[in-house]
Write a protein that holds these residues in place. Structure first.
Motif, mmCIF file in Angstrom:
data_model
loop_
_atom_site.group_PDB
_atom_site.id
_atom_site.type_symbol
_atom_site.label_atom_id
_atom_site.label_comp_id
_atom_site.label_asym_id
_atom_site.label_seq_id
_atom_site.Cartn_x
_atom_site.Cartn_y
_atom_site.Cartn_z
ATOM 1 N N ALA A 43 -9.856 97.676 36.826
ATOM 2 C CA ALA A 43 -9.243 97.949 38.125
ATOM 3 C C ALA A 43 -8.715 96.662 38.733
ATOM 4 N N ALA A 44 -7.547 96.724 39.354
ATOM 5 C CA ALA A 44 -6.951 95.542 39.979
ATOM 6 C C ALA A 44 -7.863 95.042 41.100
ATOM 7 N N PRO A 45 -8.071 93.725 41.197
ATOM 8 C CA PRO A 45 -8.943 93.189 42.252
ATOM 9 C C PRO A 45 -8.391 93.514 43.633
ATOM 10 N N SER A 46 -9.272 93.807 44.559
ATOM 11 C CA SER A 46 -8.846 94.229 45.895
ATOM 12 C C SER A 46 -8.675 93.075 46.862
ATOM 13 N N SER A 47 -9.333 91.933 46.605
ATOM 14 C CA SER A 47 -9.249 90.804 47.523
ATOM 15 C C SER A 47 -9.170 89.510 46.730
ATOM 16 N N CYS A 48 -8.003 88.872 46.745
ATOM 17 C CA CYS A 48 -7.788 87.614 46.020
ATOM 18 C C CYS A 48 -7.201 86.579 46.983
ATOM 19 N N PRO A 49 -7.871 85.451 47.210
ATOM 20 C CA PRO A 49 -7.398 84.450 48.164
ATOM 21 C C PRO A 49 -6.017 83.892 47.861
ATOM 22 N N ALA A 50 -5.637 83.851 46.567
ATOM 23 C CA ALA A 50 -4.332 83.310 46.199
ATOM 24 C C ALA A 50 -3.399 84.399 45.654
ATOM 25 N N GLY A 51 -3.732 85.649 45.901
ATOM 26 C CA GLY A 51 -2.898 86.742 45.427
ATOM 27 C C GLY A 51 -3.234 87.160 44.012
ATOM 28 N N VAL A 52 -2.534 88.170 43.533
ATOM 29 C CA VAL A 52 -2.777 88.736 42.203
ATOM 30 C C VAL A 52 -1.722 88.238 41.220
ATOM 31 N N ARG A 110 -3.519 79.238 64.871
ATOM 32 C CA ARG A 110 -4.281 78.204 64.173
ATOM 33 C C ARG A 110 -3.360 77.361 63.293
ATOM 34 N N THR A 111 -3.717 76.081 63.151
ATOM 35 C CA THR A 111 -2.960 75.173 62.297
ATOM 36 C C THR A 111 -3.551 75.175 60.896
ATOM 37 N N TYR A 112 -2.684 75.297 59.879
ATOM 38 C CA TYR A 112 -3.134 75.325 58.484
ATOM 39 C C TYR A 112 -2.544 74.132 57.738
ATOM 40 N N LYS A 113 -3.328 73.624 56.779
ATOM 41 C CA LYS A 113 -2.909 72.458 56.008
ATOM 42 C C LYS A 113 -1.569 72.691 55.324
ATOM 43 N N ASN A 114 -1.336 73.885 54.826
ATOM 44 C CA ASN A 114 -0.078 74.251 54.183
ATOM 45 C C ASN A 114 0.011 75.776 54.114
ATOM 46 N N GLU A 115 1.127 76.267 53.581
ATOM 47 C CA GLU A 115 1.329 77.715 53.527
ATOM 48 C C GLU A 115 0.323 78.394 52.594
ATOM 49 N N CYS A 116 -0.154 77.673 51.589
ATOM 50 C CA CYS A 116 -1.135 78.268 50.670
ATOM 51 C C CYS A 116 -2.442 78.562 51.397
ATOM 52 N N ARG A 117 -2.869 77.666 52.276
ATOM 53 C CA ARG A 117 -4.095 77.901 53.032
ATOM 54 C C ARG A 117 -3.905 79.053 54.025
ATOM 55 N N LEU A 118 -2.723 79.149 54.592
ATOM 56 C CA LEU A 118 -2.440 80.283 55.470
ATOM 57 C C LEU A 118 -2.461 81.588 54.680
ATOM 58 N N ARG A 119 -1.917 81.545 53.461
ATOM 59 C CA ARG A 119 -1.896 82.735 52.613
ATOM 60 C C ARG A 119 -3.317 83.147 52.230
ATOM 61 N N GLU A 120 -4.186 82.179 51.990
ATOM 62 C CA GLU A 120 -5.585 82.479 51.688
ATOM 63 C C GLU A 120 -6.225 83.239 52.842
ATOM 64 N N SER A 175 -4.689 85.027 55.037
ATOM 65 C CA SER A 175 -4.069 86.343 55.131
ATOM 66 C C SER A 175 -4.685 87.312 54.126
ATOM 67 N N TYR A 176 -4.829 86.866 52.874
ATOM 68 C CA TYR A 176 -5.434 87.722 51.849
ATOM 69 C C TYR A 176 -6.923 87.938 52.119
ATOM 70 N N GLY A 177 -7.518 87.007 52.895
ATOM 71 C CA GLY A 177 -8.930 87.109 53.191
ATOM 72 C C GLY A 177 -9.269 88.074 54.312
ATOM 73 N N GLY A 178 -8.252 88.692 54.910
ATOM 74 C CA GLY A 178 -8.531 89.693 55.931
ATOM 75 C C GLY A 178 -7.786 89.534 57.234
ATOM 76 N N ALA A 179 -7.065 88.410 57.417
ATOM 77 C CA ALA A 179 -6.290 88.222 58.649
ATOM 78 C C ALA A 179 -4.996 89.019 58.539
ATOM 79 N N ALA A 180 -5.016 90.230 59.034
ATOM 80 C CA ALA A 180 -3.888 91.155 58.877
ATOM 81 C C ALA A 180 -2.622 90.627 59.542
ATOM 82 N N ASN A 181 -1.485 90.814 58.858
ATOM 83 C CA ASN A 181 -0.160 90.485 59.393
ATOM 84 C C ASN A 181 -0.021 89.014 59.776
ATOM 85 N N LEU A 182 -0.780 88.129 59.116
ATOM 86 C CA LEU A 182 -0.686 86.702 59.401
ATOM 87 C C LEU A 182 0.577 86.144 58.763
#
Length: 282
Positions: free
Chosen positions: A47-56, A119-129, A131-138
């Motif tokens: 089954a495809a993983p449901s929660s991945c910090p860096a995407g699938v 919030r300030t993020y180090k880069n877009e990858c950290r912001l994406r993490e 978002s995938y971690g549960g921050a909806a519509n970030l």
């Protein structure tokens, strides 16, 4: 025999350095039989993983879905990504020898960003993490850090010294846009140093990004220098301040209980003297 070889390989594989949050999945890959990819059968994929910090991402055979490796996680430099896994969205496998000798996933966008959550993020990858971690519509609100009122990250501390010696107050501030920093003495309306020749003020950027540090130095303190000194900082979004007191002890009042006063330091002139300084030994 094959089991012994497999276990030997497992024990010889180093754990990821510099990224204690995540570990490679190489030992799972070593347990797979065969080195070649067969025909892709999606019905056999887990089954495809449901929660991945860096995407699938797709596995090494380009068939089944799995979590991509996050920023700082070890990766394979040859592009095959067959042992450590593939870097996730917006990441590439590179080598930053200043941090760790092993290749690791690095964000393609290294600039700080402000998220829609304020919030300030180090880069877009950290912001994406996040978002995938549960921050909806970030999403990215703006490039660069979020605009904020100044924050005094290190306030000046109370000092004491004998008459004739020197003191230095320090104050660290972080803010975006960059803040103005100045010093005042309680009871006086103007900013220091004014026309007082034995008082000087210095300000420079750092040590943190989008931060500034200021120093207030008083050379040859006298009893009249006693009082409360305040670090004031402000930008277009607000202001902040923090205070510290200075106690000046007359040389004639020396006693063993005051023998700890003063820290051996170096003057801006290069000569040595007794100076009470928050940052001299750092």
């Amino acid at each position: 025999m094959s089991l012994v070889i497999t276990l030997t390989l497992l024990l010889s594989v180093p754990l990821a350095h510099g990224a204690p949050r995540f570990y490679h999945r190489g030992w799972l890959r070593l347990l797979k039989e065969g080195d070649s990819c067969e025909e892709c059968r999606l019905d056999l994929c887990p089954a495809a993983p449901s929660s991945c910090p860096a995407g699938v991402v797709l596995d090494e055979c380009g068939c089944c879905k799995e979590c991509g490796n996050v920023e700082g996680q070890i990766c394979d430099p040859d592009g095959k990504q067959r042992f450590y896994g593939r870097c996730g969205e917006g990441l590439e496998c590179g080598n930053d020898s200043s941090r760790t000798p092993e290749p690791q996933c690095m964000c393609l966008s290294g600039e700080t960003v402000c998220g829609s959550d304020g919030r300030t993020y180090k880069n877009e990858c950290r912001l994406r993490e996040a978002s995938y971690g549960g921050a909806a519509n970030l999403s990215v609100k703006q490039q660069g850090p979020c605009s904020t009122v100044p924050l005094i990250s290190r306030a000046p501390r109370d000092l004491q010294n004998y008459t004739g010696n020197d003191i230095i107050f320090g104050c660290e501030v972080s803010a975006y846009p960059m803040a103005h920093l100045g010093w005042r003495k309680k009871g006086k309306e103007t900013f220091l140093p004014g026309d007082d020749a034995h008082i000087s003020v210095q300000v420079r950027g750092g040590p943190q990004r989008y931060g500034i540090t200021g120093w207030l130095q008083i050379q040859g303190v006298t009893k009249s220098d006693e009082g409360v000194y305040t670090c004031y900082t402000r930008n277009a979004y607000g202001e902040a301040y923090a205070s510290a007191s200075l106690q000046v002890i007359d040389q004639g009042e020396y006693s063993p209980q005051h023998s700890h006063v003063g820290v051996r330091g170096t003057h801006p002139s290069g000569s040595l003297s007794e100076v009470t300084c928050e940052y001299c030994n750092q």
